[in-house]
Enzyme design. Structure first.
Site, PDB file in Angstrom:
ATOM      1  N   CYS A  72      33.900  38.218  32.391  1.00  0.00           N
ATOM      2  CA  CYS A  72      35.306  37.885  32.628  1.00  0.00           C
ATOM      3  C   CYS A  72      36.001  37.409  31.358  1.00  0.00           C
ATOM      4  CB  CYS A  72      35.405  36.801  33.703  1.00  0.00           C
ATOM      5  SG  CYS A  72      34.792  37.312  35.327  1.00  0.00           S
TER       6      CYS A  72
ATOM      7  N   LYS B 137      28.621  58.569  50.840  1.00  0.00           N
ATOM      8  CA  LYS B 137      28.869  58.528  49.397  1.00  0.00           C
ATOM      9  C   LYS B 137      28.432  59.827  48.742  1.00  0.00           C
ATOM     10  CE  LYS B 137      26.088  57.468  46.194  1.00  0.00           C
ATOM     11  NZ  LYS B 137      25.096  56.892  45.287  1.00  0.00           N
TER      12      LYS B 137
ATOM     13  N   CYS C 134      43.363  39.952  38.314  1.00  0.00           N
ATOM     14  CA  CYS C 134      42.136  39.969  39.121  1.00  0.00           C
ATOM     15  C   CYS C 134      42.048  38.775  40.059  1.00  0.00           C
ATOM     16  CB  CYS C 134      40.917  40.001  38.194  1.00  0.00           C
ATOM     17  SG  CYS C 134      39.343  39.938  39.072  1.00  0.00           S
TER      18      CYS C 134
END
Length: 285
Positions: free
Chosen positions: A250, A175, A259
């Protein structure tokens, strides 16, 4: 005496060959492991529409990564070699550490003198005190000092220019390496995948993986390279402001129709009287 010398020489040769065989076996094992990483070259359905939706949600919403991310922490007025070293250090500090704590540690380091000669001349114990608060600060102090010495000795006081050489530096993982290539050298050769990118890509079912490195390999197998440089900041900011590990928002998200995670929790809640839009805080990652 001659027999003894010959015996010792033969023994050294045998031991040397065993060590080399061990290294080769380890290398081959690593290659086999990489070959087993889950890779799917088929693009997920509607991935671009979902990505663009998330990208739009990020506009005008400031996330910690936007102001305190590693790409913001090096001194832009510093000489190029110093700037690149500071970028690398910021990324090393950021592992398992939130942006605010990383930024504070970087500020203390810059006040101390964040350049190769100063860091090389600073004791490990002093470095620990300066960066105290970041995750695994004991190891990071050791690695940062080792990296400073290596760059002075092997790279003429500069950072490596290839991903292979960057990943050979102590304390630098994939990363950090791929993000450094982007922010330090202006090269996009891979995707920087942290816990946010890993979590969200699995929630979207863009990948099916159990660690960030496997996510990177799987993601790079199908994601067009034009998005490799932007996806980290887009998804990290989304993860910091909306798609939390616990209790994601959400009910406020504009991407729920696309999603997979939201669809799953809706299906789970369809047999209960609880409104799925308010019961969507469960973290499935």
């Amino acid at each position: 005496a001659t027999v003894s010398v010959l015996y010792c020489t033969l023994l050294q040769c045998i031991m040397s060959r065993k060590r080399e065989a061990g290294k080769l076996a380890a290398t081959n094992a690593a290659k086999r492991q990489c070959a087993k990483l889950p890779v799917s070259k088929e693009e997920p359905k509607d991935w671009l529409k979902l990505y663009k939706t998330v990208e739009k949600m990020r506009v005008g919403v400031e996330a910690p990564v936007d102001t305190m991310g590693c790409h913001m922490l090096a001194d832009k007025k510093a000489p190029p070699k110093v700037f690149r070293f500071q970028q690398l250090v910021a990324l090393m500090l950021s592992s398992q550490t939130n942006d605010k704590v990383t930024a504070a540690a970087m500020e203390r380091l810059k006040n101390h003198g964040l350049n190769l000669n100063t860091i090389s001349g600073t004791s490990e114990e002093e470095l620990k005190k300066i960066i105290y608060g970041v995750g695994f600060y004991n190891n990071k102090a050791k690695y940062i000092k080792q990296v400073a010495d290596i760059l002075l000795e092997k790279y003429d006081g500069d950072t490596p220019t290839t991903i292979d050489d960057i990943l050979k530096l102590p304390g630098v993982g994939p990363k950090m390496g791929y993000l450094f290539m982007q922010v330090g050298l202006g090269k996009t050769e891979g995707i920087g995948v942290d816990v946010h990118v890993h979590r969200i890509c699995n929630r979207f079912k863009w990948v099916n993986t159990n660690n960030p490195e496997k996510t990177r390999v799987a993601l790079q197998s199908w994601l067009p390279q034009a998005y490799w440089g932007s996806i980290n900041k887009v998804l990290v900011g989304f993860g910091q402001t909306m798609c939390f590990a616990r209790n994601p928002k959400c009910n406020e998200c504009k991407a729920t129709t696309l999603c997979a995670h939201y669809k799953d929790i809706e299906d789970l809640g369809s047999d209960s009287s609880t409104d799925s839009s308010t019961d969507s805080s469960t973290d499935s990652s």
